[in-house]
Design an enzyme around this catalytic site. Structure first.
Site, PDB file in Angstrom:
ATOM      1  N   LYS A   7      -6.416  12.988  -0.804  1.00 15.18           N
ATOM      2  CA  LYS A   7      -6.346  12.559  -2.055  1.00 15.18           C
ATOM      3  C   LYS A   7      -7.527  12.842  -2.942  1.00 15.18           C
ATOM      4  CE  LYS A   7      -4.707   7.806  -4.101  1.00 15.18           C
ATOM      5  NZ  LYS A   7      -4.312   6.658  -3.863  1.00 15.18           N
ATOM      6  N   CYS A  37       0.014   9.377  -5.013  1.00 13.03           N
ATOM      7  CA  CYS A  37       0.029   8.306  -5.641  1.00 13.03           C
ATOM      8  C   CYS A  37      -0.727   8.373  -7.057  1.00 13.03           C
ATOM      9  CB  CYS A  37      -0.360   7.115  -4.784  1.00 13.03           C
ATOM     10  SG  CYS A  37      -0.101   5.442  -5.479  1.00 13.03           S
ATOM     11  N   GLU A  93       2.880   6.689   1.284  1.00 17.49           N
ATOM     12  CA  GLU A  93       1.477   6.476   1.470  1.00 17.49           C
ATOM     13  C   GLU A  93       1.036   5.479   2.195  1.00 17.49           C
ATOM     14  OE1 GLU A  93      -2.537   6.259  -1.539  1.00 17.49           O
ATOM     15  OE2 GLU A  93      -0.776   5.383  -2.348  1.00 17.49           O
TER      16      GLU A  93
END
Length: 278
Positions: free
Chosen positions: A114, A156, A42
């Site tokens: 995301k 993440c 990321e």
């Protein structure tokens, strides 16, 4: 297929970060005749400053120089690439944290924004994280078909939400790539446990590429421990600290065997997860 995860220590210097990735691709150990999948972490091209600095380097999908630069590297080194994340402008003035999957000619096979934004309190130097001030949450899941298997994409903080990963499995994922920049505090506590749990639940290979170390004179510190985990929850390869590659050659034979022996998708009595739109 050969899988290679790159553990980075990215800074606020886009050119330096890009040069590091270029050099590591040049040094990448390859097995002749094996297709190569590379996963970057990321924020691979910009990390460690205030989140709003992402706005300064963002642009739309068609005109993103960051996207073009990473796609060019995939083409130059003839690798399939999950290109970490880069900021792509959203309609509300914020940006999406977007991960692209490029093929070995640099063409875009798919992308993912995301879904879960890191708005939390952590007992570290940063203390308060508010990704939603800068980032706009995504509205879709992504599973991309490739010649060597179906690749689901997550990023993440998503790892804490098992419904997403069940949805990716139901959409056909064989591999799940997880570009990350886990904080040292949360990584030390939960990183490996979460990855192994999601791998076991979904019966997918997990490809978790993380940032590591102190960034920009210690203003941020990330956990590292980039790892490849198989559908049985075994750590196939990992790099706990330092910069460089985590590599393994993988066949889908083991995945198919595990799914046949323990058919959790057929046994699950709960309804399939449904993404809530913002």
């Amino acid at each position: 297929m050969q899988i290679s995860l790159l553990q980075c220590q990215s800074s606020k210097d886009v050119a330096a970060n890009l040069a590091f990735i270029d050099l590591q691709l040049k040094l990448l150990t390859r097995q002749e005749g094996e297709p190569q999948l590379v996963v970057l972490p990321e924020c691979c091209l910009m990390f460690g400053g205030h989140e709003q600095q992402q706005l300064a380097i963002a642009s739309d999908d068609n005109n993103s120089e960051l996207k073009h630069s990473l796609a060019e590297l995939a083409y130059q080194y003839q690798v399939y690439m999950v290109a970490g994340t880069i900021p792509i402008t959203a309609e509300d003035g914020r940006v999406y944290s977007r991960s692209y999957l490029f093929d070995d000619t640099g063409d875009t096979l798919g992308s993912y924004d995301k879904l879960h934004l890191f708005d939390v309190e952590v007992a570290d130097n940063t203390k308060s994280y508010r990704e939603s001030d800068t980032f706009c949450p995504g509205e879709r899941i992504t599973v991309v078909n490739t010649p060597f298997g179906n690749i689901g994409l997550a990023i993440c903080y998503d790892i804490r939400f098992p419904e997403l990963f069940r949805a990716l499995r139901l959409a056909g994922a064989d591999f799940i790539a997880l570009p990350s920049a886990f904080t040292k505090v949360t990584g030390e506590a939960h990183w490996q446990t979460l990855i192994q749990a999601r791998a076991i639940e979904t019966q997918c290979y997990f490809l978790a590429a993380d940032q590591w170390g102190q960034h920009n004179q210690g203003s941020r510190e990330t956990w590292g421990q980039s790892m490849i985990v198989d559908p049985w929850g075994r750590v196939v390869a990992e790099r706990k600290t330092g910069l460089g590659w985590v590599q393994s050659t993988i066949e889908l034979t083991e995945l198919k065997k595990i799914r046949q022996q323990i058919p959790v998708v057929l046994h699950n009595r709960f309804a399939a997860p449904d993404l809530i739109k913002n």
